[in-house]
Design a protein around this motif. Structure first.
Motif, mmCIF file in Angstrom:
data_model
loop_
_atom_site.group_PDB
_atom_site.id
_atom_site.type_symbol
_atom_site.label_atom_id
_atom_site.label_comp_id
_atom_site.label_asym_id
_atom_site.label_seq_id
_atom_site.Cartn_x
_atom_site.Cartn_y
_atom_site.Cartn_z
ATOM 1 N N ASN A 1 -1.959 2.717 -3.833
ATOM 2 C CA ASN A 1 -1.372 2.124 -5.028
ATOM 3 C C ASN A 1 -1.808 2.824 -6.308
ATOM 4 O O ASN A 1 -1.611 2.310 -7.404
ATOM 5 C CB ASN A 1 -1.749 0.639 -5.099
ATOM 6 C CG ASN A 1 -1.161 -0.132 -3.936
ATOM 7 O OD1 ASN A 1 0.039 -0.064 -3.681
ATOM 8 N ND2 ASN A 1 -2.006 -0.844 -3.191
ATOM 9 N N ALA B 1 7.232 9.363 -1.443
ATOM 10 C CA ALA B 1 6.407 8.161 -1.257
ATOM 11 C C ALA B 1 5.014 8.562 -0.782
ATOM 12 O O ALA B 1 4.849 9.538 -0.053
ATOM 13 C CB ALA B 1 7.056 7.231 -0.235
ATOM 14 N N TYR B 2 4.019 7.769 -1.204
ATOM 15 C CA TYR B 2 2.624 8.069 -0.890
ATOM 16 C C TYR B 2 1.899 6.813 -0.425
ATOM 17 O O TYR B 2 2.230 5.699 -0.835
ATOM 18 C CB TYR B 2 1.901 8.617 -2.128
ATOM 19 C CG TYR B 2 2.317 10.008 -2.513
ATOM 20 C CD1 TYR B 2 1.561 11.103 -2.136
ATOM 21 C CD2 TYR B 2 3.480 10.236 -3.247
ATOM 22 C CE1 TYR B 2 1.934 12.390 -2.491
ATOM 23 C CE2 TYR B 2 3.870 11.513 -3.607
ATOM 24 C CZ TYR B 2 3.084 12.592 -3.226
ATOM 25 O OH TYR B 2 3.472 13.858 -3.561
ATOM 26 N N ILE B 3 0.869 7.008 0.402
ATOM 27 C CA ILE B 3 -0.023 5.922 0.791
ATOM 28 C C ILE B 3 -0.881 5.540 -0.409
ATOM 29 O O ILE B 3 -1.379 6.401 -1.123
ATOM 30 C CB ILE B 3 -0.923 6.344 1.965
ATOM 31 C CG1 ILE B 3 -0.088 6.656 3.195
ATOM 32 C CG2 ILE B 3 -1.965 5.274 2.272
ATOM 33 C CD1 ILE B 3 -0.892 7.266 4.328
ATOM 34 N N SER C 1 1.363 11.782 1.585
ATOM 35 C CA SER C 1 2.798 11.530 1.516
ATOM 36 C C SER C 1 3.321 10.902 2.798
ATOM 37 O O SER C 1 2.806 11.135 3.892
ATOM 38 C CB SER C 1 3.551 12.827 1.235
ATOM 39 O OG SER C 1 3.380 13.745 2.288
ATOM 40 N N ILE C 2 4.351 10.056 2.644
ATOM 41 C CA ILE C 2 4.975 9.359 3.770
ATOM 42 C C ILE C 2 6.478 9.631 3.717
ATOM 43 O O ILE C 2 7.204 8.955 2.986
ATOM 44 C CB ILE C 2 4.735 7.840 3.707
ATOM 45 C CG1 ILE C 2 3.262 7.527 3.486
ATOM 46 C CG2 ILE C 2 5.265 7.158 4.960
ATOM 47 C CD1 ILE C 2 2.999 6.054 3.241
ATOM 48 N N ASN D 1 0.813 -1.219 0.000
ATOM 49 C CA ASN D 1 0.000 0.000 0.000
ATOM 50 C C ASN D 1 0.851 1.276 0.000
ATOM 51 O O ASN D 1 0.526 2.267 0.637
ATOM 52 C CB ASN D 1 -0.955 0.020 1.203
ATOM 53 C CG ASN D 1 -2.089 1.028 1.022
ATOM 54 O OD1 ASN D 1 -2.590 1.200 -0.085
ATOM 55 N ND2 ASN D 1 -2.477 1.687 2.096
ATOM 56 N N GLU D 2 1.964 1.254 -0.749
ATOM 57 C CA GLU D 2 2.812 2.440 -0.856
ATOM 58 C C GLU D 2 3.417 2.505 -2.251
ATOM 59 O O GLU D 2 3.812 1.489 -2.813
ATOM 60 C CB GLU D 2 3.912 2.412 0.209
ATOM 61 C CG GLU D 2 4.745 3.688 0.260
ATOM 62 C CD GLU D 2 5.733 3.704 1.423
ATOM 63 O OE1 GLU D 2 6.758 4.394 1.307
ATOM 64 O OE2 GLU D 2 5.475 3.017 2.445
ATOM 65 N N HIS D 3 3.479 3.694 -2.819
ATOM 66 C CA HIS D 3 4.110 3.907 -4.116
ATOM 67 C C HIS D 3 4.808 5.264 -4.101
ATOM 68 O O HIS D 3 4.805 5.962 -3.083
ATOM 69 C CB HIS D 3 3.070 3.857 -5.245
ATOM 70 C CG HIS D 3 2.190 5.059 -5.299
ATOM 71 N ND1 HIS D 3 1.117 5.248 -4.459
ATOM 72 C CD2 HIS D 3 2.225 6.173 -6.092
ATOM 73 C CE1 HIS D 3 0.527 6.393 -4.731
ATOM 74 N NE2 HIS D 3 1.183 6.974 -5.714
ATOM 75 N N GLU E 1 15.087 2.046 1.751
ATOM 76 C CA GLU E 1 13.870 2.271 0.971
ATOM 77 C C GLU E 1 14.217 3.016 -0.310
ATOM 78 O O GLU E 1 14.812 4.092 -0.287
ATOM 79 C CB GLU E 1 12.854 3.062 1.782
ATOM 80 C CG GLU E 1 11.528 3.258 1.061
ATOM 81 C CD GLU E 1 10.436 3.810 1.956
ATOM 82 O OE1 GLU E 1 9.427 4.301 1.409
ATOM 83 O OE2 GLU E 1 10.585 3.752 3.205
ATOM 84 N N TYR F 1 10.358 9.427 4.356
ATOM 85 C CA TYR F 1 11.210 8.312 4.792
ATOM 86 C C TYR F 1 12.662 8.765 4.761
ATOM 87 O O TYR F 1 12.971 9.879 4.313
ATOM 88 C CB TYR F 1 10.985 7.087 3.908
ATOM 89 C CG TYR F 1 11.414 7.265 2.472
ATOM 90 C CD1 TYR F 1 12.713 6.962 2.054
ATOM 91 C CD2 TYR F 1 10.519 7.733 1.512
ATOM 92 C CE1 TYR F 1 13.110 7.126 0.742
ATOM 93 C CE2 TYR F 1 10.897 7.901 0.193
ATOM 94 C CZ TYR F 1 12.202 7.597 -0.193
ATOM 95 O OH TYR F 1 12.585 7.777 -1.495
#
Length: 451
Positions: free
Chosen positions: A233, A229-231, A243-244, A167-169, A200, A246
């Motif tokens: 797909n 990176a985003y929550i 956004s996530i 569940n991340e892209h 990552e 990292y």
């Protein structure tokens, strides 16, 4: 190559009225030029120094930089930041190699789960991505076109360690219009003899790119607040609230205690002499070099919480510029960007400097830069960092590799940066050794005259 700021901004920015830009007059015989700038949508403050923790490992490998060609001029930093203004109104060494007849681009060799790849080094973005085996090339209208059109190097033939992150892209858009989307996962990444286990990174499955048929991705060296990176797909998602952030590769090396908290770059016109050091200094003789340092600034971008209080780009404010018999004073924010070819100045300042070539350089709308006769004499040009002026070699101010076939004229190293913030690209960076020290929150400069 700087990220597209539109991904970093919310609707509040777009509703702001543009502030007034104070233009620099062009005095015909003045020996001193004074100008100032107001930047709508931006505020700047110094990065807080970090507590330096000594690494438990120092690697003394040396790798050279490589100069490679691209099919279009790299001016992503100015495209990105200018768009915001229009919308508002010891350790290890890696060789850095890059050029085409439009632009300079530098690459390094890295290993991903044991598979070597050649990737572009970029201080203006944070993500590391490589071309996946299922990559689809798209044009600016999002139509599928032949893979060869994107000009990427070989595909990565391996897999993520343990598969992609569920569940991340990632979706990244660069300021010059290029973009990449794909999956995010973990790999063991080795660069300059230093291996980060479980780093990552992203595997690009589609995108729009204009490459050199050699490099297969990008290594971003900017701060974690710029990761993409985003929550979810949905590869078309473009929502900052998904956004996530990292830890990118350089940050992981520091936090894992593998290197000291800085990286140092020594570009060179001759690619065999360029290098980058992670946690140390490149093998360059600096005994006769001038030295100074200046704070890294945070770009306080409205409605983007983490870039308002966390560092993002390597942004500095030079004290002024010296060219011919003229001097500028004033505070202008500049991005240090390894993936931008030229120096991008305020419009009227770019006009004044290019007018001092003999014969004067003229702006070409076809190229988005200035051109003059290939045997023209450039003016002296220096960037003042605090109390020290770092001079640009005349060879870098007139690029004879970039020639307009219609006029036979050659490109200058100084171009129009619109309303800014502005950019010190490869034209400047080949003349200094520069160290990004995230521990002290400062950028250090040494003159690099003998290369």
């Amino acid at each position: 190559m700087l990220l597209n700021f539109m991904n970093l901004l919310g609707p509040a920015v777009l509703s702001l009225a543009a502030s007034t830009l104070l233009r620099l007059p062009t005095p015909p015989n003045s020996h001193s030029v004074v100008h100032s700038l107001s930047l709508p949508g931006f505020q700047f403050r110094s990065v807080e120094p970090l507590i330096s923790t000594h690494s438990n490992k120092k690697v003394q490998n040396h790798f050279s930089l490589s100069r490679l060609g691209t099919s279009k001029p790299r001016r992503s930093a100015v495209a990105l930041l200018g768009q915001v203004q229009r919308d508002n109104g010891g350790g290890s060494y890696e060789n850095v190699t890059a050029v085409n007849h439009y632009a300079v681009e530098y690459s390094v060799n890295a290993t991903f789960n044991g598979i070597p790849m050649t990737i572009v080094i970029d201080s203006g973005s944070a993500d590391t991505w490589i071309r996946g085996s299922n990559f689809t090339c798209r044009n600016s209208h999002n139509e599928t076109i032949p893979k060869e059109t994107c000009g990427l190097g070989p595909s990565f033939t391996g897999n993520f360690t343990g598969g992609p992150i569920e569940n991340e892209h990632f979706t990244i858009r660069y300021g010059d219009g290029e973009n990449m989307q794909g999956q995010v996962g973990y790999m063991d990444v080795e660069l300059a003899g230093i291996t980060v286990v479980g780093q990552e990174i992203a595997l690009a499955s589609r995108g729009t790119w204009l490459g050199n048929n050699i490099t297969s991705g990008v290594l971003g060296l900017a701060y974690p607040s710029l990761t993409s990176a985003y929550i979810g797909n949905d590869l078309d998602a473009d929502d900052q609230y998904l956004s996530i952030p990292y830890s990118p590769l350089f940050t992981s090396m520091v936090s894992d205690g593998l290197i000291e908290p800085y990286w140092t770059l020594a570009m060179a016109r001759n690619s065999s002499l360029g290098s980058i050091s992670l946690g140390g200094m490149p093998p360059v003789d600096l005994n006769r070099s001038d030295y100074d340092s200046t704070p890294i600034l945070i770009a306080d971008i409205i409605d983007r919480e983490r870039t308002a209080w966390q560092p993002s780009f390597y942004t500095i404010v030079p004290k002024g510029f010296h060219f011919g018999h003229a001097t500028t004073v004033g505070e202008y924010p500049f991005i240090l960007d390894t993936a931008t070819s030229l120096i991008y100045l305020p419009y009227n300042l770019a006009e004044v400097v290019n007018a001092q070539f003999e014969p004067p350089a003229k702006y070409s709308y076809d190229y988005g830069s200035y051109f003059t006769e290939c045997d023209a004499i450039p003016p002296s040009f220096g960037v003042q960092i605090e109390e020290t002026t770092f001079w640009v070699d005349p060879k870098d101010l007139l690029n004879k590799e970039v020639k307009d076939p219609d006029t036979g004229y050659c490109q200058t190293g100084i171009s129009d940066g619109g309303e800014g913030p502005f950019i010190l690209g490869a034209t400047f960076l080949t003349n200094v050794v520069v160290s990004m020290n995230i521990a002290s929150g400062r950028v250090e400069f040494w003159s690099h005259e003998f290369y």
